[in-house]
Design an enzyme around this catalytic site. Structure first.
Site, PDB file in Angstrom:
ATOM      1  N   SER A  45      68.638  21.561  37.891  1.00 30.52           N
ATOM      2  CA  SER A  45      69.796  22.465  37.996  1.00 30.52           C
ATOM      3  C   SER A  45      70.494  22.757  36.620  1.00 30.52           C
ATOM      4  O   SER A  45      71.248  23.830  36.826  1.00 30.52           O
ATOM      5  CB  SER A  45      70.897  21.501  39.025  1.00 30.52           C
ATOM      6  OG  SER A  45      71.374  20.647  38.689  1.00 30.52           O
ATOM      7  N   GLU A 115      59.966  17.830  43.813  1.00 30.19           N
ATOM      8  CA  GLU A 115      60.644  18.400  45.135  1.00 30.19           C
ATOM      9  C   GLU A 115      59.195  18.571  45.922  1.00 30.19           C
ATOM     10  O   GLU A 115      58.136  18.983  45.543  1.00 30.19           O
ATOM     11  CB  GLU A 115      61.076  19.829  44.920  1.00 30.19           C
ATOM     12  CG  GLU A 115      62.211  19.521  44.042  1.00 30.19           C
ATOM     13  CD  GLU A 115      63.009  21.128  43.959  1.00 30.19           C
ATOM     14  OE1 GLU A 115      62.340  21.923  44.371  1.00 30.19           O
ATOM     15  OE2 GLU A 115      63.980  21.062  43.383  1.00 30.19           O
ATOM     16  N   GLU A 182      68.464  17.549  50.929  1.00 29.49           N
ATOM     17  CA  GLU A 182      69.134  18.556  50.440  1.00 29.49           C
ATOM     18  C   GLU A 182      69.645  19.421  51.674  1.00 29.49           C
ATOM     19  O   GLU A 182      68.602  20.167  52.187  1.00 29.49           O
ATOM     20  CB  GLU A 182      69.088  19.190  49.140  1.00 29.49           C
ATOM     21  CG  GLU A 182      69.985  20.268  48.732  1.00 29.49           C
ATOM     22  CD  GLU A 182      69.738  20.721  47.306  1.00 29.49           C
ATOM     23  OE1 GLU A 182      68.918  20.113  46.689  1.00 29.49           O
ATOM     24  OE2 GLU A 182      70.535  21.556  46.989  1.00 29.49           O
TER      25      GLU A 182
HETATM   26  O1  KIV Z   1      68.467  19.779  40.171  1.00 30.07           O
HETATM   27  C1  KIV Z   1      69.469  18.803  40.666  1.00 30.07           C
HETATM   28  O2  KIV Z   1      70.683  18.885  40.444  1.00 30.07           O
HETATM   29  C2  KIV Z   1      69.034  18.220  41.882  1.00 30.07           C
HETATM   30  C3  KIV Z   1      70.301  17.748  42.887  1.00 30.07           C
HETATM   31  C4  KIV Z   1      70.837  19.038  43.298  1.00 30.07           C
HETATM   32  C5  KIV Z   1      69.887  16.656  43.817  1.00 30.07           C
HETATM   33  O3  KIV Z   1      67.921  18.238  42.359  1.00 30.07           O
END
Ligand code: KIV
Length: 271
Positions: A45, A115, A182
């Site tokens: 993220s 993922e 999520e």
């Molecule tokens: O990339 C991220 O911050 C994540 C969280 C939202 C779990 O995968």
């Protein structure tokens, strides 16, 4: 000593809620370290939070390692986990080991997160676990698949829920030490918390999880586009803006009183 994956698994057995936050540099690392949370994720993220991309897809492995090194300099107690970025593990198990190996060798990260549970990802996870690299799974809304799944809530129909449940069991079977769920219905996450032996860490998956994770910038109100399941604890962006505007205003005001305009130069208007 930092916490280990065993500590987090013990927390589940003891019924102690696991708290996890993301970090993207040394500054945010210091904030989350001081929070007393149990796990810090250098999440991809950061592509959106810190690098300004519209999705998580563009961030490179090299950039993720660079950010994980910065975060690692300020983390003491929490377990430190990094996301394997898009296309650093989907193209083969060998590539996944090389990518994950960079985090374990070049940063203080103790584990990686991948993922999905497609066959290629399962093969990569199996290989990583056999190599001794702890893996955290991630199902439900998986942002690396945003162009296929979108940003909305996942697993809303009964068949989709059963498919996700089966994938969660497969990830545990493959050796994942924990699973992030999520943006899925709370009842599904709660059922999986009870069915799985490994900790279930929810984000927008209701309260019935073994732990909770949030993107720290969302929690602090620093991001322009907040997910619907996060209630910011403060309006960080607005507070920062006001503090910085206030400083600029003060400097101009002081300058006007201490630096009179030179002959022929009208004063700059203070906006
Ligand atoms: O990339 C991220 O911050 C994540 C969280 C939202 C779990 O995968």
């Amino acid at each position: 000593m930092p916490l280990t994956i065993r500590d987090l698994q013990d927390y589940k057995r003891q019924g102690r809620i696991i708290t996890a936050l993301t970090a993207w540099d040394a500054l945010s690392g210091a904030w989350v370290d001081a929070s007393g949370c149990d796990m810090v994720l250098v999440g991809d993220s950061l592509a959106m939070v810190s690098l300004g991309h519209p999705t998580t897809l563009p961030v490179s492995l090299g950039a993720m390692v660079h950010h994980a090194q910065a975060v690692g300099r300020t983390i003491h107690r929490p377990l430190l986990v990094a996301d394997l970025p898009f296309l650093s593990y989907q193209c083969g198990a060998e590539q996944a080991v090389a990518a994950a190996g960079r985090f374990l060798k070049e940063t203080p990260c103790q584990a990686v997160k991948l993922e999905g549970a497609e066959p290629e990802t399962m093969a990569a996870i199996s290989r990583l676990v056999r190599t001794g690299i702890p893996v955290m799974g991630h199902l439900g809304l998986t942002p690396q698949s945003v162009h296929r799944l979108g940003w909305g809530r996942q697993a809303c129909s009964a068949p989709d829920q059963e498919q996700l449940r089966q994938k969660a069991l497969d990830l545990q079977q493959q050796g994942c030490f924990a699973l992030v769920l999520e943006h899925i219905p709370a009842v599904l996450a709660g059922g999986l918390r009870r069915e799985l032996d490994i900790p279930v860490i929810g984000i927008g998956a209701g309260p019935d999880c073994d732990g909770q994770i949030l993107v720290t910038a969302d929690l602090l109100g620093l991001t322009a586009r907040q997910p619907p399941f996060v209630k910011p604890r403060l309006q960080g962006a607005e507070m920062f803006k006001q503090a910085l505007q206030g400083w600029c205003h003060e400097q101009r005001h002081q300058g006007q009183t201490t630096h009179p305009p030179k002959e022929g130069n009208p004063p700059t208007p203070d906006c």
